[in-house]
Design an enzyme around this catalytic site. Sequence first.
Site, PDB file in Angstrom:
ATOM      1  N   ASP A 202       0.848  -1.193   0.000  1.00 45.93           N
ATOM      2  CA  ASP A 202       0.000   0.000   0.000  1.00 45.93           C
ATOM      3  C   ASP A 202       0.885   1.246   0.000  1.00 45.93           C
ATOM      4  O   ASP A 202       1.646   1.478   0.939  1.00 45.93           O
ATOM      5  CB  ASP A 202      -0.879  -0.002   1.263  1.00 45.93           C
TER       6      ASP A 202
ATOM      7  N   TYR B 238       3.083   9.800   0.835  1.00 46.61           N
ATOM      8  CA  TYR B 238       4.097   9.224   1.727  1.00 46.61           C
ATOM      9  C   TYR B 238       5.508   9.656   1.317  1.00 46.61           C
ATOM     10  O   TYR B 238       6.468   9.431   2.058  1.00 46.61           O
ATOM     11  CB  TYR B 238       4.002   7.690   1.777  1.00 46.61           C
TER      12      TYR B 238
ATOM     13  N   LYS C 121      -2.139   6.094  -4.213  1.00 46.99           N
ATOM     14  CA  LYS C 121      -3.288   6.964  -3.910  1.00 46.99           C
ATOM     15  C   LYS C 121      -3.087   8.365  -4.454  1.00 46.99           C
ATOM     16  O   LYS C 121      -1.979   8.923  -4.367  1.00 46.99           O
ATOM     17  CB  LYS C 121      -3.501   7.064  -2.387  1.00 46.99           C
TER      18      LYS C 121
ATOM     19  N   HIS D 181      -7.147   9.354  -2.004  1.00 47.75           N
ATOM     20  CA  HIS D 181      -6.583   9.216  -0.649  1.00 47.75           C
ATOM     21  C   HIS D 181      -7.546   9.706   0.434  1.00 47.75           C
ATOM     22  O   HIS D 181      -7.687   9.080   1.489  1.00 47.75           O
ATOM     23  CB  HIS D 181      -5.255   9.970  -0.573  1.00 47.75           C
TER      24      HIS D 181
HETATM   25  N1  LIG Z   1      -5.409   5.852   4.037  1.00 50.73           N
HETATM   26  C1  LIG Z   1      -4.870   6.504   5.029  1.00 50.73           C
HETATM   27  O1  LIG Z   1      -5.151   7.663   5.280  1.00 50.73           O
HETATM   28  C2  LIG Z   1      -3.885   5.795   5.896  1.00 50.73           C
HETATM   29  C3  LIG Z   1      -3.548   6.351   7.139  1.00 50.73           C
HETATM   30  C4  LIG Z   1      -2.638   5.681   7.922  1.00 50.73           C
HETATM   31  C5  LIG Z   1      -2.081   4.493   7.493  1.00 50.73           C
HETATM   32  N2  LIG Z   1      -2.401   3.989   6.272  1.00 50.73           N
HETATM   33  C6  LIG Z   1      -1.769   2.763   5.751  1.00 50.73           C
HETATM   34  O2  LIG Z   1      -1.851   1.739   6.702  1.00 50.73           O
HETATM   35  C7  LIG Z   1      -0.547   1.229   6.977  1.00 50.73           C
HETATM   36  C8  LIG Z   1      -0.521   0.648   8.348  1.00 50.73           C
HETATM   37  O3  LIG Z   1      -0.820   1.632   9.337  1.00 50.73           O
HETATM   38  P1  LIG Z   1      -0.153   1.611  10.757  1.00 50.73           P
HETATM   39  O4  LIG Z   1       1.247   2.055  10.644  1.00 50.73           O
HETATM   40  O5  LIG Z   1      -0.986   2.325  11.704  1.00 50.73           O
HETATM   41  O6  LIG Z   1      -0.225   0.032  11.086  1.00 50.73           O
HETATM   42  P2  LIG Z   1      -0.117  -0.795  12.388  1.00 50.73           P
HETATM   43  O7  LIG Z   1       0.431  -2.112  11.950  1.00 50.73           O
HETATM   44  O8  LIG Z   1      -1.404  -0.751  13.170  1.00 50.73           O
HETATM   45  O9  LIG Z   1       0.940  -0.051  13.304  1.00 50.73           O
HETATM   46  C9  LIG Z   1       2.285   0.003  12.957  1.00 50.73           C
HETATM   47  C10 LIG Z   1       3.083   0.182  14.224  1.00 50.73           C
HETATM   48  O10 LIG Z   1       2.946  -0.962  15.028  1.00 50.73           O
HETATM   49  C11 LIG Z   1       4.194  -1.431  15.458  1.00 50.73           C
HETATM   50  N3  LIG Z   1       4.286  -2.869  15.171  1.00 50.73           N
HETATM   51  C12 LIG Z   1       4.273  -3.492  13.962  1.00 50.73           C
HETATM   52  N4  LIG Z   1       4.333  -4.814  14.122  1.00 50.73           N
HETATM   53  C13 LIG Z   1       4.412  -5.050  15.446  1.00 50.73           C
HETATM   54  C14 LIG Z   1       4.525  -6.206  16.239  1.00 50.73           C
HETATM   55  N5  LIG Z   1       4.559  -7.408  15.679  1.00 50.73           N
HETATM   56  N6  LIG Z   1       4.570  -6.067  17.587  1.00 50.73           N
HETATM   57  C15 LIG Z   1       4.536  -4.856  18.164  1.00 50.73           C
HETATM   58  N7  LIG Z   1       4.445  -3.706  17.476  1.00 50.73           N
HETATM   59  C16 LIG Z   1       4.390  -3.808  16.138  1.00 50.73           C
HETATM   60  C17 LIG Z   1       5.246  -0.692  14.695  1.00 50.73           C
HETATM   61  O11 LIG Z   1       6.056  -0.119  15.670  1.00 50.73           O
HETATM   62  P3  LIG Z   1       7.614   0.230  15.422  1.00 50.73           P
HETATM   63  O12 LIG Z   1       7.572   1.616  14.865  1.00 50.73           O
HETATM   64  O13 LIG Z   1       8.189   0.154  16.797  1.00 50.73           O
HETATM   65  O14 LIG Z   1       8.151  -0.790  14.470  1.00 50.73           O
HETATM   66  C18 LIG Z   1       4.540   0.376  13.905  1.00 50.73           C
HETATM   67  O15 LIG Z   1       4.875   1.669  14.309  1.00 50.73           O
HETATM   68  C19 LIG Z   1       0.373   2.410   6.691  1.00 50.73           C
HETATM   69  O16 LIG Z   1       1.697   2.063   6.449  1.00 50.73           O
HETATM   70  C20 LIG Z   1      -0.291   2.957   5.455  1.00 50.73           C
HETATM   71  O17 LIG Z   1       0.064   2.189   4.318  1.00 50.73           O
HETATM   72  C21 LIG Z   1      -3.305   4.619   5.490  1.00 50.73           C
END
Ligand SMILES: NC(=O)c1ccc[n+]([C@@H]2O[C@H](COP(=O)([O-])OP(=O)(O)OC[C@H]3O[C@@H](n4cnc5c(N)ncnc54)[C@H](OP(=O)(O)O)[C@@H]3O)[C@@H](O)[C@H]2O)c1
Length: 312
Positions: A52, A57, A86, A119
Site C-alpha cells: 500500500d 508518503y 493513492k 486518498h
Molecule cells: N489511508 C490513510 O489515510 C492511511 C492512514 C494511515 C495508514 N495507512 C496505511 O496503513 C498502513 C498501516 O498503518 P499503521 O502504521 O498504523 O499500522 P499498524 O500495523 O497498526 O501499526 C504500525 C506500528 O505498530 C508497530 N508494530 C508493527 N508490528 C508489530 C509487532 N509485531 N509487535 C509490536 N508492534 C508492532 C510498529 O512499531 P515500530 O515503529 O516500533 O516498528 C509500527 O509503528 C500504513 O503504512 C499505510 O500504508 C493509510
Amino acid sequence: MTESLEFRMMRMPLSHGNGKMPALGFGTLIPDPAVTISATRDALAAGFRHFDCAERYRNESEVGEALQAGLAAGGIAREEIFVTSKLWNSNHQPERIEGAFDASLKRLRLNYLDLYLIHTPFAFQPGDEQDPRDQNGNVIYDNGVTLLDTWRAMESLVDRGRCRAIGLSDISLSELLPIYESARIKPAVVEVEAHPYLPETELLQFCKKNGVVFLAFAPLGHGMKPGLLEDPVISAVAARVGKTAAQVLLAWAVQRGTALLTTPKTAARARENFDISPLPEDAFDEISRIQTRQRLNQVVKTGIPGFIAQGN
Ligand SMILES: NC(=O)c1ccc[n+]([C@@H]2O[C@H](COP(=O)([O-])OP(=O)(O)OC[C@H]3O[C@@H](n4cnc5c(N)ncnc54)[C@H](OP(=O)(O)O)[C@@H]3O)[C@@H](O)[C@H]2O)c1
C-alpha cells in the site's frame, strides 16, 4: 495447504478488474527512506504480496527500488504482487489526475497499478504543494471540484487500462453512499482506520453486502502504547492461543472479513505479522465484544494526515 497457510494467503475478489487483493497487506507509510527500503524488502521476503503506497508518503521511489530488487532476488513475478497507490488531495481536479497517476507509476517503477485510491474525500488547492495553507496556517480547500468529478476521472483511468481497480480511502459511509450510487464503476475497495476500538461495523456491513473490499489500516492501533497491543482481552487471548498480541489483532481483522495493512519495520516483525492463524470462535467473539472506542487518525474529518500524539 494447511489452514493457517490458507488463512495468511487469502485473496479477496474485487468487484471490477478481475483482480484479487491479498488480505494481508504491507503499508509503506514509513518516514525514513532507508527503513522504507529495508522494511519493504523484508515484507516481501516474509511473504507479503500486497503493498500500500501513496504519493503523500513521499517514498514511492524507495518502495519502487525495494520492490524491483526484491522481485528479482526472489524470482517473484510482477503479477504475483498487488500494488496500490493513492491520489493526493491537491490533485483532485480531473485534469491533474493522469499526471499524478503517471508520476506514482514512474516512481514505483511499474507499468500498471492493481489499485488506485482517492486518498481522502477532501480536495485541497490544486498544485504541487501537498499541504497548502493560508496566512493563518489553515488548510486551503478547493470548492471547485466535487468528489464525483474526481471519481469520474478515476473511472476513465480504468476504462483506458491504466489501472485495474479504483476505490476510496478515509471516507465515511455517508460520504461513500452518494458516490457508490452515482458511480458507473463502483468502488472496489474502501480503506479506513479499523481495529477493535474502531470496528466501523456499519461500513463493513455495507461493504460486505455490496462486494466492496474493506481494507483496515492501523489494525494494531498504530502500535501505540498504552493501546490495543496491551489491551487485557487481547493479551489474555494471545496467552491462550500461543500467539503474540499483534498476531491476534491481525487474525481478528482477517477473520471478520476485512483486508488489512500493517507496517512491521524489521525482518523479525515482518515474519511475525505474516505468521497468523485463525482464532477459535470464542476468542474471536471476546475481541469483538471489546467496548473501548478510540479513533487514532483524524484524517477522515479534515483530510489532514496524521495519527494523534502518542499517549493521548
Ligand atoms: N489511508 C490513510 O489515510 C492511511 C492512514 C494511515 C495508514 N495507512 C496505511 O496503513 C498502513 C498501516 O498503518 P499503521 O502504521 O498504523 O499500522 P499498524 O500495523 O497498526 O501499526 C504500525 C506500528 O505498530 C508497530 N508494530 C508493527 N508490528 C508489530 C509487532 N509485531 N509487535 C509490536 N508492534 C508492532 C510498529 O512499531 P515500530 O515503529 O516500533 O516498528 C509500527 O509503528 C500504513 O503504512 C499505510 O500504508 C493509510
